[in-house]
Scaffold this motif. Sequence first.
Motif, short mmCIF file in Angstrom:
data_model
loop_
_atom_site.label_atom_id
_atom_site.label_comp_id
_atom_site.label_asym_id
_atom_site.label_seq_id
_atom_site.Cartn_x
_atom_site.Cartn_y
_atom_site.Cartn_z
N GLU A 380 0.84 -1.21 0.00
CA GLU A 380 0.00 0.00 0.00
C GLU A 380 0.87 1.26 0.00
O GLU A 380 0.56 2.24 -0.67
CB GLU A 380 -0.90 0.00 1.23
CG GLU A 380 -1.90 1.16 1.25
CD GLU A 380 -2.80 1.10 2.46
OE1 GLU A 380 -3.60 2.03 2.63
OE2 GLU A 380 -2.68 0.11 3.21
N ILE A 384 0.84 4.23 -2.55
CA ILE A 384 0.68 5.65 -2.18
C ILE A 384 1.80 6.47 -2.80
O ILE A 384 1.59 7.59 -3.29
CB ILE A 384 0.67 5.79 -0.65
CG1 ILE A 384 -0.61 5.17 -0.09
CG2 ILE A 384 0.76 7.25 -0.23
CD1 ILE A 384 -0.61 5.06 1.42
N ARG A 385 3.04 5.93 -2.77
CA ARG A 385 4.16 6.64 -3.38
C ARG A 385 3.93 6.83 -4.88
O ARG A 385 4.14 7.92 -5.43
CB ARG A 385 5.46 5.87 -3.13
CG ARG A 385 6.70 6.58 -3.67
CD ARG A 385 7.95 5.84 -3.26
NE ARG A 385 7.98 4.49 -3.83
CZ ARG A 385 8.33 4.22 -5.10
NH1 ARG A 385 8.70 5.19 -5.90
NH2 ARG A 385 8.34 2.98 -5.53
N LYS A 387 1.04 6.84 -6.33
CA LYS A 387 -0.06 7.80 -6.48
C LYS A 387 0.45 9.22 -6.33
O LYS A 387 0.05 10.13 -7.06
CB LYS A 387 -1.15 7.49 -5.46
CG LYS A 387 -2.36 8.40 -5.57
CD LYS A 387 -3.39 8.00 -4.53
CE LYS A 387 -4.60 8.94 -4.62
NZ LYS A 387 -5.61 8.62 -3.60
N GLY A 388 1.34 9.41 -5.32
CA GLY A 388 1.90 10.74 -5.11
C GLY A 388 2.68 11.21 -6.31
O GLY A 388 2.60 12.38 -6.71
#
Length: 530
Positions: A380, A384-385, A387-388
């Motif tokens: 996850e 998230i990384r 997505k960032g």
Amino acid sequence: MFDLDFILTSLGFIVPVILVIIIITQGYVKAPPDHAYIISGLRKQPRGLIGRAGIKIPFFEQLDKLYLGQITVDIKTDEYIPTNDFINVMVDAVAKIRVADDDERMKLAMRNFLNKEPANIAADLQDSLQGNMREIIGTLTLRAINTDRDSFSDQVMIKASKDMEKLGIDILSCNIQNVTDEHGLIQDLGMDNTSKIRKDASIAKAEAERDIAIAQAAADNAANDARVAAETEIAQKNNELAIKKAELQKASDTKKAEADAAYEIQKQEQQKTIQTATVNAQIARAEREAELRKQEVLVQQQALEAEINKKADADRYAIEQAAAAGLTKRQREAEAKKYEQEQEALAKKAQADAEQYEREKDAEAQKAIAEAQKYSMVQEAEGIRAKGEAEAAAIRAKALAEAEGMEKKAEAYQKYNKAAMAEMMIQVLPDIAGKIAEPLSQIDKITIIGGGSDSDNGVGAIAGNVPVVMAKLFESMKETTGVDLAEIMKADTYDAKVNRNVNLTGAPDIILGSGQKSLNPNPDSDNIQP
């Protein structure tokens, strides 16, 4: 090896002894009779030692000395002092002083003369005593000073004592040693007195010879009178002695009678005490007899109770045997129940072991789940990384797009320069109108004198200033930029479209509305292109 307890016990005894020896050797002080040793430090009030010994605690108390002996102070005027009859004299006197004995004034002396030598104390007091003697000299005549020196010295002592009391000093004596004057007047008075003395001596000699004869006769007479008086006095003394002896005998007899009476009274008191003791003994014997009878009753009562208790013991034994049989039965039942409980406990222990095994398996499963969750959280975090990074790329692309849009807008403004200027000016028109009307909103009260018709009383003229200022602003903007905002504002009216055939091209929606953006192809119409 030495016993540790013995060593500690010895130290507990030796250390206090050593401390006491140190305090005695270092702190023992002995004051002579002519000195006061003042010990201060730990106590609120200092201790004084006079002619006796004491203990000063080293390092915590201080020892000071105060001289108590007699001190001689030389009181001599350094210059001539005028007397009451204005004759300058110089007086030499000697005073004997010492520190006062009472506690209050000794405390004053401590404050002023502590640790000072007698010579220093005399020097400190010399000025004060000289000043007092100067004051007394000014109140006496030259003759009084010379003829009555005792009175002169007494006055000096009385005057000086008031000041000395404040310092804690007693004046023992004050003696005038010598009196001299500036011009020899005392010697002249002496010469006059010498001649008078010689004259008086001659007269005195004649009178003395006369007086000798008279005195001889008087002496004989006086001797006779004295002998008679002596014999009379002896008789009186003998009479008084006899009377005194009689009085002493009377007093002795009285004392003896009182002693005899006291003996009788004491004897009666002793008899009364003996009688009282006898009565008390009889009462005590009666009480003991009553107590004895009471004890006999108790013995009989106890014998009766023993008989009753014997029967009760037999009954109790039968009951105890029955109870023992019942107890044995209940013990057998309890042992059987205990065996059942032990078996049940073994079964519960086996069940507990099984549950412990299941819990260990559950713990291993939970550990596997936790590792799986950890792996999931790592994945996850990677998501998230990613997505960032994607969001950052989107923000960067959006910024580039906005920059390109600003460049396009700038090109459009350059292409349609006047239209852009008109758009910006139209957008700020409400703010300009608000700023122009803002001073009117700050007005609390208006007083109008004349200025207009009766219908509006001049208020309309003030409110009409805003449109007038706006019109002048439009004219100024038309002259400076070439954009006629008044015509632009009228482009959407009926008169402009129908009567004047005016159409606005390139104006923003805020002026043309949502349905009017195209240019009018009619060449005869008035096209306003800002």
